[in-house]
Design a protein around this motif. Structure first.
Motif, PDB file in Angstrom:
ATOM      1  N   PRO A 132      32.628  34.788  26.750  1.00  0.00           N
ATOM      2  CA  PRO A 132      31.229  34.574  27.131  1.00  0.00           C
ATOM      3  C   PRO A 132      30.441  35.848  26.885  1.00  0.00           C
ATOM      4  CG  PRO A 132      32.527  35.037  29.069  1.00  0.00           C
ATOM      5  CD  PRO A 132      33.505  34.940  27.925  1.00  0.00           C
ATOM      6  N   SER A 133      29.141  35.771  26.952  1.00  0.00           N
ATOM      7  CA  SER A 133      28.318  36.965  26.757  1.00  0.00           C
ATOM      8  C   SER A 133      28.613  37.994  27.849  1.00  0.00           C
ATOM      9  CB  SER A 133      26.834  36.597  26.793  1.00  0.00           C
ATOM     10  OG  SER A 133      26.031  37.763  26.740  1.00  0.00           O
ATOM     11  N   TYR A 134      28.896  39.224  27.434  1.00  0.00           N
ATOM     12  CA  TYR A 134      29.150  40.303  28.395  1.00  0.00           C
ATOM     13  C   TYR A 134      28.252  41.505  28.102  1.00  0.00           C
ATOM     14  CZ  TYR A 134      32.194  41.645  24.497  1.00  0.00           C
ATOM     15  OH  TYR A 134      32.697  41.941  23.249  1.00  0.00           O
ATOM     16  N   GLU A 135      27.173  41.265  27.411  1.00  0.00           N
ATOM     17  CA  GLU A 135      26.248  42.346  27.072  1.00  0.00           C
ATOM     18  C   GLU A 135      25.701  43.006  28.334  1.00  0.00           C
ATOM     19  OE1 GLU A 135      22.166  43.129  24.459  1.00  0.00           O
ATOM     20  OE2 GLU A 135      23.053  41.122  24.568  1.00  0.00           O
ATOM     21  N   GLU A 147      36.824  46.797  43.899  1.00  0.00           N
ATOM     22  CA  GLU A 147      35.923  46.227  44.900  1.00  0.00           C
ATOM     23  C   GLU A 147      35.692  44.745  44.623  1.00  0.00           C
ATOM     24  OE1 GLU A 147      31.353  46.746  46.512  1.00  0.00           O
ATOM     25  OE2 GLU A 147      32.298  48.374  45.388  1.00  0.00           O
ATOM     26  N   ALA A 148      35.671  43.953  45.671  1.00  0.00           N
ATOM     27  CA  ALA A 148      35.445  42.514  45.543  1.00  0.00           C
ATOM     28  C   ALA A 148      34.074  42.226  44.938  1.00  0.00           C
ATOM     29  CB  ALA A 148      35.570  41.843  46.909  1.00  0.00           C
ATOM     30  N   ASN A 149      34.026  41.165  44.136  1.00  0.00           N
ATOM     31  CA  ASN A 149      32.760  40.682  43.550  1.00  0.00           C
ATOM     32  C   ASN A 149      32.052  41.753  42.714  1.00  0.00           C
ATOM     33  OD1 ASN A 149      32.982  38.150  45.056  1.00  0.00           O
ATOM     34  ND2 ASN A 149      32.394  39.363  46.845  1.00  0.00           N
ATOM     35  N   SER A 150      32.831  42.543  41.945  1.00  0.00           N
ATOM     36  CA  SER A 150      32.226  43.655  41.210  1.00  0.00           C
ATOM     37  C   SER A 150      32.346  43.536  39.694  1.00  0.00           C
ATOM     38  CB  SER A 150      32.864  44.978  41.639  1.00  0.00           C
ATOM     39  OG  SER A 150      34.236  45.016  41.272  1.00  0.00           O
ATOM     40  N   ILE A 151      33.152  42.586  39.197  1.00  0.00           N
ATOM     41  CA  ILE A 151      33.449  42.513  37.765  1.00  0.00           C
ATOM     42  C   ILE A 151      32.852  41.236  37.161  1.00  0.00           C
ATOM     43  CG2 ILE A 151      35.277  42.534  36.026  1.00  0.00           C
ATOM     44  CD1 ILE A 151      35.173  45.074  37.679  1.00  0.00           C
ATOM     45  N   ASP A 152      32.259  41.374  35.977  1.00  0.00           N
ATOM     46  CA  ASP A 152      31.703  40.207  35.283  1.00  0.00           C
ATOM     47  C   ASP A 152      32.728  39.507  34.395  1.00  0.00           C
ATOM     48  OD1 ASP A 152      28.756  40.272  35.941  1.00  0.00           O
ATOM     49  OD2 ASP A 152      28.996  42.294  35.144  1.00  0.00           O
ATOM     50  N   LEU A 153      33.608  40.291  33.763  1.00  0.00           N
ATOM     51  CA  LEU A 153      34.614  39.723  32.864  1.00  0.00           C
ATOM     52  C   LEU A 153      35.911  40.492  33.007  1.00  0.00           C
ATOM     53  CD1 LEU A 153      35.607  37.987  30.432  1.00  0.00           C
ATOM     54  CD2 LEU A 153      34.622  39.744  28.931  1.00  0.00           C
ATOM     55  N   ILE A 154      36.988  39.772  33.305  1.00  0.00           N
ATOM     56  CA  ILE A 154      38.330  40.349  33.292  1.00  0.00           C
ATOM     57  C   ILE A 154      39.009  39.852  32.016  1.00  0.00           C
ATOM     58  CG2 ILE A 154      40.567  40.484  34.439  1.00  0.00           C
ATOM     59  CD1 ILE A 154      39.115  39.991  37.080  1.00  0.00           C
ATOM     60  N   PHE A 155      39.497  40.792  31.220  1.00  0.00           N
ATOM     61  CA  PHE A 155      40.069  40.472  29.909  1.00  0.00           C
ATOM     62  C   PHE A 155      41.490  41.004  29.839  1.00  0.00           C
ATOM     63  CE2 PHE A 155      41.201  41.659  25.604  1.00  0.00           C
ATOM     64  CZ  PHE A 155      40.773  40.593  24.826  1.00  0.00           C
ATOM     65  N   SER A 156      42.416  40.160  29.405  1.00  0.00           N
ATOM     66  CA  SER A 156      43.770  40.655  29.149  1.00  0.00           C
ATOM     67  C   SER A 156      44.350  39.929  27.948  1.00  0.00           C
ATOM     68  CB  SER A 156      44.685  40.481  30.372  1.00  0.00           C
ATOM     69  OG  SER A 156      45.043  39.131  30.562  1.00  0.00           O
ATOM     70  N   ASN A 157      45.111  40.656  27.175  1.00  0.00           N
ATOM     71  CA  ASN A 157      45.736  40.132  25.967  1.00  0.00           C
ATOM     72  C   ASN A 157      47.209  40.508  26.013  1.00  0.00           C
ATOM     73  OD1 ASN A 157      45.329  38.956  23.154  1.00  0.00           O
ATOM     74  ND2 ASN A 157      46.320  40.900  22.658  1.00  0.00           N
ATOM     75  N   TRP A 158      48.085  39.520  26.270  1.00  0.00           N
ATOM     76  CA  TRP A 158      49.513  39.763  26.432  1.00  0.00           C
ATOM     77  C   TRP A 158      49.787  40.654  27.643  1.00  0.00           C
ATOM     78  CZ3 TRP A 158      49.485  41.037  20.635  1.00  0.00           C
ATOM     79  CH2 TRP A 158      49.687  39.879  19.870  1.00  0.00           C
ATOM     80  N   LEU A 159      49.629  40.106  28.822  1.00  0.00           N
ATOM     81  CA  LEU A 159      49.918  40.842  30.053  1.00  0.00           C
ATOM     82  C   LEU A 159      50.818  40.043  30.991  1.00  0.00           C
ATOM     83  CD1 LEU A 159      49.422  43.115  32.168  1.00  0.00           C
ATOM     84  CD2 LEU A 159      47.441  41.787  32.929  1.00  0.00           C
ATOM     85  N   LEU A 160      50.425  38.809  31.285  1.00  0.00           N
ATOM     86  CA  LEU A 160      51.113  38.028  32.315  1.00  0.00           C
ATOM     87  C   LEU A 160      52.552  37.714  31.952  1.00  0.00           C
ATOM     88  CD1 LEU A 160      48.249  35.570  33.327  1.00  0.00           C
ATOM     89  CD2 LEU A 160      48.782  37.838  34.245  1.00  0.00           C
ATOM     90  N   MET A 161      52.854  37.679  30.672  1.00  0.00           N
ATOM     91  CA  MET A 161      54.226  37.375  30.253  1.00  0.00           C
ATOM     92  C   MET A 161      55.175  38.532  30.556  1.00  0.00           C
ATOM     93  SD  MET A 161      53.358  37.410  26.233  1.00  0.00           S
ATOM     94  CE  MET A 161      53.728  38.784  25.147  1.00  0.00           C
ATOM     95  N   TYR A 162      54.615  39.667  30.981  1.00  0.00           N
ATOM     96  CA  TYR A 162      55.436  40.810  31.399  1.00  0.00           C
ATOM     97  C   TYR A 162      55.476  40.958  32.918  1.00  0.00           C
ATOM     98  CZ  TYR A 162      54.941  41.811  26.453  1.00  0.00           C
ATOM     99  OH  TYR A 162      54.947  41.706  25.085  1.00  0.00           O
ATOM    100  N   LEU A 163      55.044  39.916  33.626  1.00  0.00           N
ATOM    101  CA  LEU A 163      55.085  39.903  35.089  1.00  0.00           C
ATOM    102  C   LEU A 163      55.958  38.753  35.563  1.00  0.00           C
ATOM    103  CD1 LEU A 163      51.292  40.406  35.969  1.00  0.00           C
ATOM    104  CD2 LEU A 163      52.999  42.165  35.465  1.00  0.00           C
ATOM    105  N   SER A 164      56.528  38.899  36.743  1.00  0.00           N
ATOM    106  CA  SER A 164      57.294  37.807  37.341  1.00  0.00           C
ATOM    107  C   SER A 164      56.340  36.739  37.861  1.00  0.00           C
ATOM    108  CB  SER A 164      58.146  38.330  38.496  1.00  0.00           C
ATOM    109  OG  SER A 164      57.309  38.720  39.588  1.00  0.00           O
ATOM    110  N   ASP A 165      56.873  35.566  38.183  1.00  0.00           N
ATOM    111  CA  ASP A 165      56.043  34.490  38.727  1.00  0.00           C
ATOM    112  C   ASP A 165      55.327  34.952  39.989  1.00  0.00           C
ATOM    113  OD1 ASP A 165      57.202  33.055  36.696  1.00  0.00           O
ATOM    114  OD2 ASP A 165      58.207  31.588  37.989  1.00  0.00           O
ATOM    115  N   GLU A 166      56.055  35.650  40.850  1.00  0.00           N
ATOM    116  CA  GLU A 166      55.468  36.108  42.111  1.00  0.00           C
ATOM    117  C   GLU A 166      54.370  37.143  41.867  1.00  0.00           C
ATOM    118  OE1 GLU A 166      58.670  36.066  41.351  1.00  0.00           O
ATOM    119  OE2 GLU A 166      59.410  34.423  42.624  1.00  0.00           O
TER     120      GLU A 166
END
Length: 534
Positions: free
Chosen positions: A81-84, A147-166
């Motif tokens: 989405p637009s993040y300008e 801080e809560a409610n502070s970020i407009d866009l969280i971006f990750s590329n190949w991250l979760l596959m290196y974490l456990s389910d928990e």
């Protein structure tokens, strides 16, 4: 804005999302002990080994990294989405092949990675962007506090596959809290199997099915102190087309979610996935329509028969009319679980883009695609809001889907723009007889939310959109024959069906097919075939 809780022996730092923040990696405690310590140890060891050579090939774990990056990087960026001028948190930023791209437009980018040499390399490449901060930290660390409610866009590329389910469960909950209402989460993962070809001594990567990630994000809720709750609404979900083009592999999958109030209605997509096309309902339909199909086009056969290459009767007949050529690009609107797409790609060597509004449909389609090595990509998308560049496709194909669309004239105008000159559109769809329907049929149309027209009027809408050589055929007699054939095979294989489904499921199918036969025999429900040329 974000806050970082540092180690006791770390130097004090400025706010990491401040443009004036000190420009160097900031080490954050990764934590020790606990049931997930071994997981983090394994992942750290894996990436320390593969980060000795800080090249694109090493980071993507693929000898064709440069070729893949050239195609996939602009594709991934086009999905955002637009993040300008907005705040972007990049998790697992690596050496920064996306960091610099994000920094060109964002108000501020906070790039984070847990391998110090990697984030330092990122900083050395992208430090000239004055709106970017770099942090060395593990996303699973409780000491990483945004801080809560502070970020407009969280971006990750190949991250979760290196974490456990928990670890994923905990991180997703935190991400939703970090995100502003109306903000977005984009992530991309390798699913099903490894795709990179670089040799690895060990591989602790988790190659999950897409439905795992979809379920975790869909079910996550976050709460404000006042008790207000928020959830994530799926915007899009697709396989990366570059990997389909280059490797004929659908395992690279990405999602875009939006943070919304929990009371927000899911709309028509929610109806499809929770009512009409629940996972069990899709499998039930497939058993009568034929393997790979959830609408008229396949042939229902016994469960123990391998059916992927079983002749799809009407699909073969209709596709033959398109004179497809190798390398042509086809858009399938309302692709379902992909039977027709696999047929066109495998029999004619075309590249097929299948879109459907149902998340459940696309999940099944991706699962059926793995291992087939054909040029088919799938995406959750609303055809009424989706856009493509003009002159993108050679063929637009849609089977028994557009009955759901209220504004067909606008959709057909989009089809006309998306097609190349000389391109063709082929549509089969439910129709009605001219004139006012009976009260019973009108109630059925309303209950289903359909928008039905008579065959001639349907064809006229295509002409009005600019198409020429419009063929509008009433195929109701053929439809009746197909219904009977499907029903005969289904009833013959009743025992096989009941071994997986209930008697109620069986009765619903049989009664539904007989009702369609009755409406069509009475002349109320019609079935049309439409072919037109740009």
């Amino acid at each position: 804005m974000a806050e970082i809780e540092k180690d006791a022996d770390a130097d004090a730092v400025e706010h990491p999302l401040s443009a004036s923040a000190e420009r160097r990696p900031i080490r954050i405690s990764n934590g020790t002990g606990g049931p997930e310590a071994e997981e983090r140890k394994a992942q750290r060891s894996y990436w320390e080994e593969h980060s000795r050579d800080l090249t694109l090939e090493a980071m993507m774990l693929d000898s064709r990294a440069a070729e893949l990056d050239k195609e996939e990087r602009p594709e991934v960026l086009s999905l955002l989405p637009s993040y300008e001028g907005k705040s972007v948190l990049e998790l697992g930023a690596g050496i920064g092949r996306f960091t610099g791209e994000l920094a060109k437009t964002a108000g501020h980018v906070l790039a984070l990675d847990f391998i110090e040499s990697v984030i330092k390399k990122n900083e050395s490449i992208n430090a000239h962007y004055k709106n970017t901060s770099f942090i060395c930290a593990d996303v699973t660390s409780p000491d990483l506090m945004i801080e809560a409610n502070s970020i407009d866009l969280i971006f990750s590329n190949w991250l979760l596959m290196y974490l456990s389910d928990e670890e994923i469960d905990k991180l997703v909950e935190r991400m939703v809290k970090w995100l502003k209402v109306g903000g977005y989460i984009f992530f991309r993962e390798s699913c099903f199997h490894q795709s990179g070809d670089l040799e690895r001594k060990v591989n602790p990567t988790h190659y999950r099915e897409p439905r795992f990630y979809t379920k975790v994000f869909k079910e996550c809720q976050a709460f404000n102190q006042d008790g207000t709750s928020f959830k994530l609404s799926l915007v899009t979900f697709k396989c990366i087309g570059a990997y389909v083009d280059i490797k004929k592999d659908q395992n690279q999958t990405c999602w875009l979610w939006k943070k919304v109030n929990s009371s927000e209605d899911g709309g028509f997509q929610s109806f499809l996935d929770n009512v009409q096309y629940k996972a069990s309902g899709i499998l039930r339909y497939e058993r009568i329509f034929g393997d790979g199909y959830v609408s008229t086009g396949g042939v229902a056969v016994p469960l123990n028969v391998v059916t992927y290459h079983y002749p799809p009767e009407t699909t073969k007949e209709f596709v033959d009319k398109l004179d497809l050529k190798p390398g042509q690009k086809v858009l399938d609107v309302g692709c379902g679980i992909g039977g027709g797409d696999f047929y066109m790609a495998e029999e004619y060597d075309t590249h097929v883009v299948g879109i459907d509004l149902s998340i459940n449909m696309i999940l099944f389609a991706l699962e059926r695609a793995i291992g087939r090595k054909c040029s088919v990509e799938f995406e959750v998308a609303d055809c009424t809001t989706k856009t493509y560049p003009n002159h993108t496709f050679d063929v637009i194909y849609s089977r028994d889907t557009i009955l759901h669309i209220q504004d067909k004239p606008s959709l057909f105008k989009s089809f006309f723009k998306w097609l190349k000159p000389g391109g063709k559109v082929l549509i089969s769809d439910y129709c009605k007889s001219p004139g006012k329907p009976s009260e019973e049929f009108a109630a059925y149309i309303k209950q289903r939310g359909y928008d039905l027209h008579d065959v001639e009027a349907y064809g006229q809408m295509l002409k009005n959109a600019g198409f020429s050589h419009v063929i509008a055929e009433d195929r109701t007699d053929q439809f009746l024959g197909i219904l009977q054939k499907e029903l005969d095979k289904f009833e013959k294989n009743k025992d096989d069906f009941l071994s997986d489904f209930s008697q109620g499921d069986y009765d619903d199918i049989v009664n539904g097919w007989k009702a369609k036969q009755q409406r069509s025999s009475a002349g109320e429900q019609r079935w049309g075939l439409f072919i037109a040329t740009k």
